[in-house]
Scaffold this motif. Structure first.
Motif, PDB file in Angstrom:
ATOM      1  N   GLY A 155     -85.442  -0.182 -53.509  1.00 27.43           N
ATOM      2  CA  GLY A 155     -86.164   0.431 -52.840  1.00 27.43           C
ATOM      3  C   GLY A 155     -86.079   1.677 -52.361  1.00 27.43           C
ATOM      4  O   GLY A 155     -86.848   2.523 -51.728  1.00 27.43           O
ATOM      5  N   ALA A 156     -84.855   1.680 -51.515  1.00 23.12           N
ATOM      6  CA  ALA A 156     -84.167   2.488 -50.503  1.00 23.12           C
ATOM      7  C   ALA A 156     -82.826   3.020 -50.867  1.00 23.12           C
ATOM      8  O   ALA A 156     -81.880   2.217 -50.825  1.00 23.12           O
ATOM      9  CB  ALA A 156     -84.712   1.873 -49.188  1.00 23.12           C
ATOM     10  N   THR A 157     -82.142   4.366 -50.379  1.00 25.36           N
ATOM     11  CA  THR A 157     -80.961   3.955 -50.294  1.00 25.36           C
ATOM     12  C   THR A 157     -81.012   5.534 -48.769  1.00 25.36           C
ATOM     13  O   THR A 157     -81.207   5.927 -48.632  1.00 25.36           O
ATOM     14  CB  THR A 157     -80.892   5.382 -51.454  1.00 25.36           C
ATOM     15  OG1 THR A 157     -82.466   6.133 -51.522  1.00 25.36           O
ATOM     16  CG2 THR A 157     -81.409   4.217 -52.789  1.00 25.36           C
ATOM     17  N   TRP A 158     -79.135   5.301 -48.759  1.00 22.12           N
ATOM     18  CA  TRP A 158     -79.424   5.961 -47.759  1.00 22.12           C
ATOM     19  C   TRP A 158     -77.755   6.282 -48.363  1.00 22.12           C
ATOM     20  O   TRP A 158     -76.981   5.714 -47.998  1.00 22.12           O
ATOM     21  CB  TRP A 158     -78.981   5.435 -46.101  1.00 22.12           C
ATOM     22  CG  TRP A 158     -80.058   4.430 -45.186  1.00 22.12           C
ATOM     23  CD1 TRP A 158     -80.430   4.942 -44.913  1.00 22.12           C
ATOM     24  CD2 TRP A 158     -80.865   3.164 -45.946  1.00 22.12           C
ATOM     25  NE1 TRP A 158     -81.934   4.336 -44.697  1.00 22.12           N
ATOM     26  CE2 TRP A 158     -81.914   2.923 -45.552  1.00 22.12           C
ATOM     27  CE3 TRP A 158     -80.442   2.176 -47.200  1.00 22.12           C
ATOM     28  CZ2 TRP A 158     -82.938   2.115 -45.842  1.00 22.12           C
ATOM     29  CZ3 TRP A 158     -81.246   1.210 -47.601  1.00 22.12           C
ATOM     30  CH2 TRP A 158     -82.530   0.751 -46.484  1.00 22.12           C
ATOM     31  N   PRO A 159     -77.308   8.000 -47.668  1.00 21.95           N
ATOM     32  CA  PRO A 159     -76.062   8.296 -48.052  1.00 21.95           C
ATOM     33  C   PRO A 159     -75.656   7.743 -47.397  1.00 21.95           C
ATOM     34  O   PRO A 159     -75.766   8.007 -45.973  1.00 21.95           O
ATOM     35  CB  PRO A 159     -76.708  10.168 -48.436  1.00 21.95           C
ATOM     36  CG  PRO A 159     -77.750   9.583 -47.309  1.00 21.95           C
ATOM     37  CD  PRO A 159     -78.620   8.781 -47.481  1.00 21.95           C
ATOM     38  N   LEU A 160     -73.566   8.151 -47.676  1.00 25.28           N
ATOM     39  CA  LEU A 160     -72.936   7.454 -47.005  1.00 25.28           C
ATOM     40  C   LEU A 160     -71.557   8.692 -46.713  1.00 25.28           C
ATOM     41  O   LEU A 160     -71.915   9.288 -45.791  1.00 25.28           O
ATOM     42  CB  LEU A 160     -72.425   6.106 -47.511  1.00 25.28           C
ATOM     43  CG  LEU A 160     -72.818   5.158 -47.225  1.00 25.28           C
ATOM     44  CD1 LEU A 160     -72.425   3.926 -47.233  1.00 25.28           C
ATOM     45  CD2 LEU A 160     -73.002   4.692 -45.442  1.00 25.28           C
ATOM     46  N   GLY A 269     -73.508   6.050 -51.084  1.00 20.55           N
ATOM     47  CA  GLY A 269     -74.301   5.654 -50.228  1.00 20.55           C
ATOM     48  C   GLY A 269     -74.755   4.009 -50.689  1.00 20.55           C
ATOM     49  O   GLY A 269     -74.672   2.872 -51.528  1.00 20.55           O
ATOM     50  N   LEU A 270     -75.969   3.112 -49.273  1.00 21.43           N
ATOM     51  CA  LEU A 270     -76.109   2.020 -49.428  1.00 21.43           C
ATOM     52  C   LEU A 270     -77.645   1.808 -50.191  1.00 21.43           C
ATOM     53  O   LEU A 270     -78.089   3.186 -49.845  1.00 21.43           O
ATOM     54  CB  LEU A 270     -76.130   2.043 -47.772  1.00 21.43           C
ATOM     55  CG  LEU A 270     -76.794   0.807 -47.442  1.00 21.43           C
ATOM     56  CD1 LEU A 270     -75.580  -0.421 -47.835  1.00 21.43           C
ATOM     57  CD2 LEU A 270     -77.395   0.448 -45.839  1.00 21.43           C
ATOM     58  N   VAL A 271     -77.673   0.704 -50.642  1.00 19.97           N
ATOM     59  CA  VAL A 271     -78.605   0.964 -51.347  1.00 19.97           C
ATOM     60  C   VAL A 271     -79.993  -1.055 -51.030  1.00 19.97           C
ATOM     61  O   VAL A 271     -78.323  -1.943 -50.618  1.00 19.97           O
ATOM     62  CB  VAL A 271     -79.072   0.934 -53.169  1.00 19.97           C
ATOM     63  CG1 VAL A 271     -78.443   2.292 -53.158  1.00 19.97           C
ATOM     64  CG2 VAL A 271     -77.832  -0.217 -53.431  1.00 19.97           C
ATOM     65  N   ALA A 272     -80.339  -1.112 -50.778  1.00 22.97           N
ATOM     66  CA  ALA A 272     -81.022  -2.286 -50.816  1.00 22.97           C
ATOM     67  C   ALA A 272     -82.778  -2.048 -51.096  1.00 22.97           C
ATOM     68  O   ALA A 272     -83.611  -1.130 -51.659  1.00 22.97           O
ATOM     69  CB  ALA A 272     -81.331  -2.633 -49.378  1.00 22.97           C
ATOM     70  N   ALA A 288     -75.930   2.336 -38.602  1.00 22.40           N
ATOM     71  CA  ALA A 288     -74.110   2.738 -39.099  1.00 22.40           C
ATOM     72  C   ALA A 288     -74.423   3.168 -40.021  1.00 22.40           C
ATOM     73  O   ALA A 288     -72.996   3.980 -40.389  1.00 22.40           O
ATOM     74  CB  ALA A 288     -73.528   0.644 -39.341  1.00 22.40           C
ATOM     75  N   ALA A 289     -75.215   3.097 -40.677  1.00 22.35           N
ATOM     76  CA  ALA A 289     -74.899   3.989 -42.311  1.00 22.35           C
ATOM     77  C   ALA A 289     -75.450   5.516 -41.836  1.00 22.35           C
ATOM     78  O   ALA A 289     -74.315   6.520 -42.736  1.00 22.35           O
ATOM     79  CB  ALA A 289     -76.288   3.698 -43.906  1.00 22.35           C
ATOM     80  N   VAL A 290     -76.212   5.818 -40.800  1.00 22.89           N
ATOM     81  CA  VAL A 290     -76.337   6.781 -40.274  1.00 22.89           C
ATOM     82  C   VAL A 290     -75.352   7.841 -39.912  1.00 22.89           C
ATOM     83  O   VAL A 290     -75.332   9.096 -40.512  1.00 22.89           O
ATOM     84  CB  VAL A 290     -77.655   6.699 -39.624  1.00 22.89           C
ATOM     85  CG1 VAL A 290     -78.050   8.723 -38.970  1.00 22.89           C
ATOM     86  CG2 VAL A 290     -78.880   6.485 -40.123  1.00 22.89           C
ATOM     87  N   ASP A 291     -74.830   7.188 -39.033  1.00 21.59           N
ATOM     88  CA  ASP A 291     -73.257   8.125 -38.748  1.00 21.59           C
ATOM     89  C   ASP A 291     -72.313   7.270 -39.507  1.00 21.59           C
ATOM     90  O   ASP A 291     -71.244   8.234 -38.864  1.00 21.59           O
ATOM     91  CB  ASP A 291     -73.648   7.673 -37.418  1.00 21.59           C
ATOM     92  CG  ASP A 291     -72.311   8.303 -36.471  1.00 21.59           C
ATOM     93  OD1 ASP A 291     -72.259  10.317 -36.473  1.00 21.59           O
ATOM     94  OD2 ASP A 291     -71.616   8.294 -35.504  1.00 21.59           O
TER      95      ASP A 291
END
Length: 311
Positions: A155-160, A269-272, A288-291
């Motif tokens: 549903g959502a991802t954030w690049p690391l 990246g982070l996935v959830a 935490a993933a953003v930075d």
């Protein structure tokens, strides 16, 4: 219907055995069987295929199982969210992580522990396909995996960070004094590699193919430690992400030489699952993933030739 009935059903589907499921739930086998039958009576459908032993779930049972996992995830998330409002919040997160990203996990977990010192973690080594499956089954809270190569549908991802590769080899290896090595050159030496079920291996194979030099690994393993152990023993080399330098660099008697031509790299990246409201621990993990990359480099003082992340 109550929460315990759903927990018993999930345990039965996981263990595929009435006695083992009962032991996992710390109840007797008759208790577990009886509560599952009660659930069937209340819903008016047969959930379990029965004989002298467990034979699986009916089609209706499979649908009940999916709902049970979702309901329990929301219930446990609610309890955890309320616990985070206390003066000394406690909780536990389960993360599924591809092996190549393991060295980066402490940067995220430490960021959460700085904020919530009593929070614990369960870190599971998983393939990208297992992460996708376990997110759907609500058995992990989040995953760390590739976002732009065979991406996990979440549903959502954030690049690391953007993964860059190096050739790890012993300090007395013939290539050890090189500043850079092409993929084609690396393919001519004895290699050890992850097994083909790992997405990292498939990405590395694609880079070798692009260089016109398909690799023929002498040894394959699903353990990064096994690969590095063989590289350290001499005679072998292995391709791994550059962040492994922070764990297995000069102190282990290894060199890590940047690979060029082509310049391969994929976003990790982070996935959830998308949830509203977002659990407090997951929200903190996202912060935490953003930075993440800046924090990682500050912590290790490790430079990289990786291009900046896309916004």
């Amino acid at each position: 219907m109550d929460i315990r009935q759903l927990r018993y059903l999930i345990a039965l589907a996981r263990e595929k055995h009435f006695t083992r499921a009962a032991e996992a739930c710390f109840v007797t086998q008759p208790t577990l069987s009886g509560r599952v039958r009660q659930l069937e009576d209340e819903l008016g459908v047969q959930i379990v295929l029965r004989g002298q032993r467990y034979h699986g779930l009916t089609p209706e049972g499979e649908r009940v199982l999916r709902w049970a996992r979702r309901i329990l995830e929301d219930f446990d998330g609610m309890r955890q969210d309320l616990a985070m409002l206390s003066d000394a919040p406690e909780g536990r997160m389960t993360l599924g992580v591809i092996p190549s990203a393991m060295p980066c996990v402490p940067t995220l977990t430490q960021a959460l522990r700085d904020r919530y010192p009593s929070v614990g973690f369960e870190i599971l080594s998983r393939t990208s396909r297992q992460i996708a499956q376990e997110l759907g089954e609500f058995t992990i809270d989040a995953g760390i995996t590739y976002l732009d190569n065979e991406p996990v549908e979440a549903g959502a991802t954030w690049p690391l960070y953007r993964e860059q590769f190096r050739l790890f080899l012993r300090a007395d290896h013939p290539l050890a004094d090189r500043a850079r090595i092409t993929w084609a050159e690396a393919a001519r030496h004895a290699l050890v590699a992850l097994t083909p079920d790992m997405q990292n291996r498939r990405i590395i194979d694609a880079a070798f193919e692009e260089a016109g030099a398909p690799p023929r690994p002498m040894i394959e393993s699903n353990s990064v430690v096994a690969l590095l152990a063989h590289a350290r023993s001499g005679g072998f080399a292995c391709v791994l992400p550059e962040y492994f330098v922070t764990l297995f660099g000069g102190a282990a008697g290894l060199r890590a030489i940047p690979l060029i031509e082509p310049s391969a790299g994929n976003v990790v990246g982070l996935v959830a699952l998308a949830r509203d409201p977002q659990p407090a621990l997951l929200a903190a993990l996202v912060e935490a993933a953003v930075d993440f990359e800046a924090t990682l480099r500050r912590a290790h003082g490790f430079p990289s030739s990786a291009p900046p992340m896309d916004p």
